[in-house]
Design an enzyme around this catalytic site. Sequence first.
Site, mmCIF file in Angstrom:
data_model
loop_
_atom_site.group_PDB
_atom_site.id
_atom_site.type_symbol
_atom_site.label_atom_id
_atom_site.label_comp_id
_atom_site.label_asym_id
_atom_site.label_seq_id
_atom_site.Cartn_x
_atom_site.Cartn_y
_atom_site.Cartn_z
ATOM 1 N N CYS A 1 -14.295 1.937 -2.355
ATOM 2 C CA CYS A 1 -12.862 1.637 -2.359
ATOM 3 C C CYS A 1 -12.308 1.675 -3.783
ATOM 4 O O CYS A 1 -12.788 0.940 -4.657
ATOM 5 C CB CYS A 1 -12.615 0.262 -1.749
ATOM 6 S SG CYS A 1 -10.900 -0.275 -1.850
ATOM 7 N N ASN B 1 2.456 -1.093 3.927
ATOM 8 C CA ASN B 1 2.017 -0.557 5.210
ATOM 9 C C ASN B 1 0.647 -1.149 5.507
ATOM 10 O O ASN B 1 -0.236 -1.110 4.647
ATOM 11 C CB ASN B 1 1.876 0.967 5.159
ATOM 12 C CG ASN B 1 3.157 1.666 4.796
ATOM 13 O OD1 ASN B 1 4.243 1.170 5.090
ATOM 14 N ND2 ASN B 1 3.061 2.814 4.159
ATOM 15 N N HIS C 1 -7.888 -1.629 1.901
ATOM 16 C CA HIS C 1 -7.775 -2.761 0.980
ATOM 17 C C HIS C 1 -6.306 -3.212 0.918
ATOM 18 O O HIS C 1 -5.400 -2.395 0.812
ATOM 19 C CB HIS C 1 -8.241 -2.334 -0.416
ATOM 20 C CG HIS C 1 -8.456 -3.466 -1.361
ATOM 21 N ND1 HIS C 1 -9.689 -3.787 -1.881
ATOM 22 C CD2 HIS C 1 -7.594 -4.361 -1.898
ATOM 23 C CE1 HIS C 1 -9.574 -4.817 -2.696
ATOM 24 N NE2 HIS C 1 -8.299 -5.188 -2.716
ATOM 25 N N HIS D 1 -2.875 -3.842 0.052
ATOM 26 C CA HIS D 1 -2.042 -3.357 -1.048
ATOM 27 C C HIS D 1 -0.695 -2.927 -0.510
ATOM 28 O O HIS D 1 -0.498 -2.747 0.690
ATOM 29 C CB HIS D 1 -2.702 -2.179 -1.767
ATOM 30 C CG HIS D 1 -2.685 -0.903 -0.980
ATOM 31 N ND1 HIS D 1 -3.485 -0.685 0.141
ATOM 32 C CD2 HIS D 1 -1.947 0.239 -1.127
ATOM 33 C CE1 HIS D 1 -3.242 0.525 0.631
ATOM 34 N NE2 HIS D 1 -2.316 1.092 -0.103
ATOM 35 N N GLN E 1 3.180 -0.796 -2.041
ATOM 36 C CA GLN E 1 3.658 0.203 -2.983
ATOM 37 C C GLN E 1 5.072 -0.137 -3.444
ATOM 38 O O GLN E 1 5.779 -0.918 -2.788
ATOM 39 C CB GLN E 1 3.629 1.595 -2.351
ATOM 40 C CG GLN E 1 2.240 2.048 -1.930
ATOM 41 C CD GLN E 1 2.247 3.462 -1.383
ATOM 42 O OE1 GLN E 1 2.540 4.422 -2.101
ATOM 43 N NE2 GLN E 1 1.926 3.601 -0.115
#
Length: 347
Positions: free
Chosen positions: A70, A156, A167, A169, A171
């Site tokens: 990852c 998302n 993982h 996260h 944006q």
Amino acid sequence: MKKTVTTLADGRELIYYDTRDDTVRTAVDPRPLAPVVSRSEIRYDELTGDPVAIASHRQTRTHLPPADACPLCPARAGRESEIPEESYEVVVFENRFPSLSGGVGRCEVVCFTDDHTDSFADLTEERAALVLDAWTDRTAELSALPGVEQVYCFENRGAEIGVTLPHAHGQIYAFPYVTPRTAAMRRRTDEHGAATGRNLFDDLVARERADAERVVLETEHWIAFVPYAAHWPYEVHLHPKRRVPDLLALDGAARTECAQVYLELLRRFDRIFGPDEPPTPYIAAWHQAPFTDERREDLGLHLELFTVRRASGKLKFLAGTESGMGAFMNDVRPEDAARRLREVAGA
């Protein structure tokens, strides 16, 4: 909050956000990376005027790597990643495969935790508040870049949404134009003001508070409700009770409550379909007023949170009417969705 700015091996900016002022970040990215070469192009649909970003370089982006590879986990001996430190709290870095680049905007990745198995809903209130601080800081920084009109923070979650890195996260996009949905809100706000002399966002919040049937939760500074004409099976809009145009304008009390309320909404989304269902896929979208709008104070900061799951084991697909005509058909009555989201409070 302590902010530490550094660069990755290919020159992209990386920023650590830490709760402790004495945290020291000194790790260097050892990877032999060539500079990122990418350039997006903005074209406009001749029939609608909507902007479209052409970003063909993204075809080679990382897609569902195994957990031990990852790129958002901290670096370890023998395993390099996008984050050189062995641990972190919140990290923001320039996307290696940006949709907007080359002088036509900017795309950043926000890592909420260094734990590969956690989701945002697993964060503590303190960590969620740190993410909010990072979003706010990046909004201020990105809005000052030449050509940027709107800053959009979003997450998302879930393969059903199209996530390519599991993982936790999100944006941040710094758009060189006003997005179509925001442009539509601007038009509706103007029309409502001309017809009534009042503000659309204020009237919307007042109506939902008075009606109460679609209200999911309400605190001193925030209200969350399922919109009257929800597009998605389970969709919640979260508004501050005092209208502000962006994250920067939230006062201290509203900021504190924001982290608490946001976590509660995400946790309720994971309870909608019962304990045997996998985590609910969702999109969490923070709508902020364009910084180039001379009357941006008329527009209201709010979160739009929704899932494509309409029932256990069933997804809502954007098929002929939605994808072809932009005409949404919802299988779940908004009042029923709100009732379900109230039922799973603190379950």
